[in-house]
Design a protein around this motif. Structure first.
Motif, short mmCIF file in Angstrom:
data_model
loop_
_atom_site.label_atom_id
_atom_site.label_comp_id
_atom_site.label_asym_id
_atom_site.label_seq_id
_atom_site.Cartn_x
_atom_site.Cartn_y
_atom_site.Cartn_z
N LEU A 145 24.54 -123.78 48.28
CA LEU A 145 24.54 -125.39 48.38
C LEU A 145 22.98 -126.01 48.56
N PHE A 146 22.21 -125.35 49.13
CA PHE A 146 21.10 -125.78 49.58
C PHE A 146 20.01 -125.42 48.21
N ILE A 147 20.15 -124.21 47.87
CA ILE A 147 19.42 -123.93 46.54
C ILE A 147 19.72 -124.75 45.49
N PHE A 148 20.95 -125.36 45.27
CA PHE A 148 21.23 -125.96 44.10
C PHE A 148 21.28 -127.50 44.19
N SER A 149 20.79 -127.90 45.38
CA SER A 149 20.60 -129.30 45.69
C SER A 149 19.32 -129.75 46.30
N VAL A 150 19.13 -129.45 47.54
CA VAL A 150 17.90 -129.75 48.01
C VAL A 150 16.71 -129.05 47.41
N GLN A 151 16.77 -127.81 47.05
CA GLN A 151 15.71 -126.99 46.60
C GLN A 151 15.64 -127.38 44.90
N VAL A 152 16.49 -127.75 44.32
CA VAL A 152 16.18 -128.25 42.95
C VAL A 152 15.48 -129.37 43.00
N ILE A 153 16.04 -130.21 43.76
CA ILE A 153 15.09 -131.56 43.80
C ILE A 153 13.63 -131.16 44.17
N GLU A 154 13.44 -130.29 45.15
CA GLU A 154 11.74 -130.00 45.52
C GLU A 154 11.31 -129.29 44.34
N GLY A 155 12.10 -128.52 43.53
CA GLY A 155 11.49 -127.81 42.45
C GLY A 155 11.09 -128.73 41.17
N MET A 156 12.06 -129.85 41.09
CA MET A 156 11.64 -130.89 40.07
C MET A 156 10.41 -131.56 40.42
N ARG A 157 10.19 -132.01 41.69
CA ARG A 157 9.22 -132.68 42.24
C ARG A 157 7.77 -131.65 41.87
N ARG A 158 7.96 -130.44 42.13
CA ARG A 158 6.86 -129.72 42.13
C ARG A 158 6.26 -129.51 40.52
N MET A 159 7.39 -129.71 39.75
CA MET A 159 6.97 -129.63 38.11
C MET A 159 6.47 -131.23 37.56
N GLY A 160 6.44 -131.98 38.75
CA GLY A 160 5.88 -133.32 38.29
C GLY A 160 6.79 -134.33 37.85
N ILE A 161 8.29 -134.04 38.01
CA ILE A 161 9.28 -135.00 37.59
C ILE A 161 9.44 -136.00 38.94
N SER A 162 9.55 -137.17 38.51
CA SER A 162 9.77 -138.16 39.61
C SER A 162 11.09 -138.12 39.94
N VAL A 163 11.38 -138.21 41.23
CA VAL A 163 12.80 -138.22 41.65
C VAL A 163 12.89 -139.20 43.02
N GLY A 173 -2.77 -121.65 35.67
CA GLY A 173 -3.56 -122.92 35.34
C GLY A 173 -2.95 -123.70 34.52
N VAL A 174 -2.43 -123.09 33.34
CA VAL A 174 -1.91 -123.91 32.19
C VAL A 174 -0.45 -124.73 32.60
N VAL A 175 0.23 -123.99 33.58
CA VAL A 175 1.41 -124.64 34.17
C VAL A 175 0.98 -125.38 35.10
N ARG A 176 0.00 -125.58 35.79
CA ARG A 176 -0.38 -126.56 36.85
C ARG A 176 -0.96 -127.79 35.97
N ALA A 177 -1.91 -127.77 34.85
CA ALA A 177 -2.22 -128.43 33.86
C ALA A 177 -1.00 -129.28 33.19
N GLY A 178 -0.01 -128.63 32.83
CA GLY A 178 1.02 -129.15 32.28
C GLY A 178 2.09 -129.87 33.44
N THR A 179 1.94 -129.66 34.72
CA THR A 179 2.73 -130.30 35.36
C THR A 179 1.78 -131.83 35.84
N ARG A 180 0.53 -131.81 35.66
CA ARG A 180 -0.36 -133.05 35.65
C ARG A 180 0.21 -133.71 34.55
N LEU A 181 0.35 -133.16 33.33
CA LEU A 181 0.59 -133.90 32.34
C LEU A 181 2.00 -134.33 32.45
N VAL A 182 2.91 -133.56 32.88
CA VAL A 182 4.42 -134.15 32.90
C VAL A 182 4.36 -135.40 33.86
#
Length: 385
Positions: free
Chosen positions: A188-206, A307-316
């Motif tokens: 339950l935590f993986i699919f809820s709390v940790q998904v939100i954390e992962g979205m924020r790591r990708m640069g998605i605003s939640v 490095g590419v993914v980190r740059a992509g995260t900044r772009l996101v």
């Protein structure tokens, strides 16, 4: 918060209602008949199928209602969040949630003993369908399809417990009950709390309100899955703390987890032909999950792609800030998610029947906004539901 002793006790708790049903079906040799009947049981307001054994009918009646505390306004807000950001949720489920599951050694052993090491597409498909049904409009009410999904999930888990305990390959005294309540809380935590954390790591605003509402629906789902109410924190902040504690105390490296992760990486890399993009999937996973978890699961490191993914995260992040005013930004963000949501499961299964059924209300909303995943209308097989 759950104290340490109570949390440890969850290792030895199954699902008495569902376990009793499976025991009855196995004893009377009626598992095949039930599978065939339940394959066509898919809607909340659909009458319980005829010809079911009494034990199954009684279980379906007893588990039909959501918790009395469910606030439909909060469920509706979570639905709107998923309409806007479901494609991003799917991205994190694809790149992070599976690896976080594999970091749980006991869960990885269960998956290995039941599905083998070479079926990550099945796990991905089942999880994606569960989330789709949960996030449809009025998922718990008339017109939704989540209640049968939950009920059948409970029976599948009970069947896995019965199979493993009966097989002699599982030591309950040492390892606890397979697919125990502690595992359920962790998932339950993986699919809820940790998904939100992962979205924020990708640069998605939640926003915090969106995170609370998304977790709230998962907490309601957990109650319907039979998880004890006192095992799941009410607030997302307490859930974050317990989730972090579980990562420290329960997660860790295992040969099964490493092998499952490798098969998952091989599966995803089929999306990128040739050698040019080798490493990008691993880099995406490392962006989404806890670095220690990625190390435990031996996710490869690639300085260039990281490095590419980190740059992509900044772009996101920049695109997210521009999304309300930029059609281009919206298109780029949504397209990235719809490729995963609408194509990854279908393309990675080598033609097997594991495509997603998107609830009609979500499909209509996404189509109206030009973001509907294409070609995902095929019905899932009975084993997925």
């Amino acid at each position: 918060m759950v104290d340490a002793a109570a949390f440890e006790a969850l290792k030895f708790q199954g699902d008495p209602l569902a376990d009793a049903v499976v025991a009855d079906l196995v004893a009377t040799g009626r598992v095949g008949v039930v599978n065939e009947v339940l394959a066509h049981f898919r809607a909340n307001d659909q009458p319980i199928p005829e010809l079911l054994p009494d034990s199954v009918r009684e279980f379906l009646v007893a588990t039909d209602d959501p918790p009395a505390w469910v606030d439909q306004d909060r469920v509706a807000r979570a639905y709107e969040f998923f309409v806007d950001d479901g494609v991003h949720v799917a991205s994190v489920l694809t790149f992070g949630a599976m690896v976080n599951c594999y970091a749980h050694a006991r869960a990885s052993r269960v998956l290995t003993l039941t599905h083998g090491l070479n079926q990550p597409h099945r796990r991905l498909s089942e999880t994606s369908q569960f989330v789709m049904d949960m996030m449809g409009r009025d998922a718990f009410g008339s017109g939704g399809s989540f209640v049968p999904t939950i009920q059948k999930t409970r029976l599948i888990h009970a069947a896995v417990r019965h199979f493993l305990i009966s097989s002699g390959k599982w030591d309950v005294a040492v390892d606890g009950v397979p697919v125990c309540q502690q595992d359920m809380v962790g998932a339950l935590f993986i699919f809820s709390v940790q998904v939100i954390e992962g979205m924020r790591r990708m640069g998605i605003s939640v926003t915090e309100q969106e995170a609370e509402d998304y977790y709230y629906v998962w907490r309601a789902a957990g109650a319907m899955l039979g998880i004890p109410a006192d095992a799941v924190p009410e607030s997302i902040q307490d859930a974050r703390e317990l989730s972090a504690a579980m990562v420290e105390s329960v997660y860790g490296p295992s040969s099964e987890g490493v092998a499952l992760t490798r098969h998952l990486l091989d599966l995803y890399e089929k999306l990128f032909p040739g050698k040019l993009f080798d490493g990008i999937v691993a880099a995406m996973i490392r962006q989404v999950v806890n670095p220690e978890v990625a190390d435990w699961m031996e996710v490869p490191k690639s300085r260039g792609w990281n490095g590419v993914v980190r740059a992509g995260t900044r772009l996101v992040r920049a695109l997210e800030r521009a999304e309300d005013n930029s059609t281009l930004a919206t298109t780029i963000l949504d397209r990235a998610g719809t490729i995963l949501l609408g194509g990854s499961v279908r393309n990675l299964t080598n033609g097997q029947s594991t495509t997603l059924t998107i609830p009609s209300d979500l499909r209509e909303r996404w189509e109206a906004e030009g973001r509907s995943p294409a070609s995902t209308t095929a019905e899932p097989t009975a084993t997925q539901r």
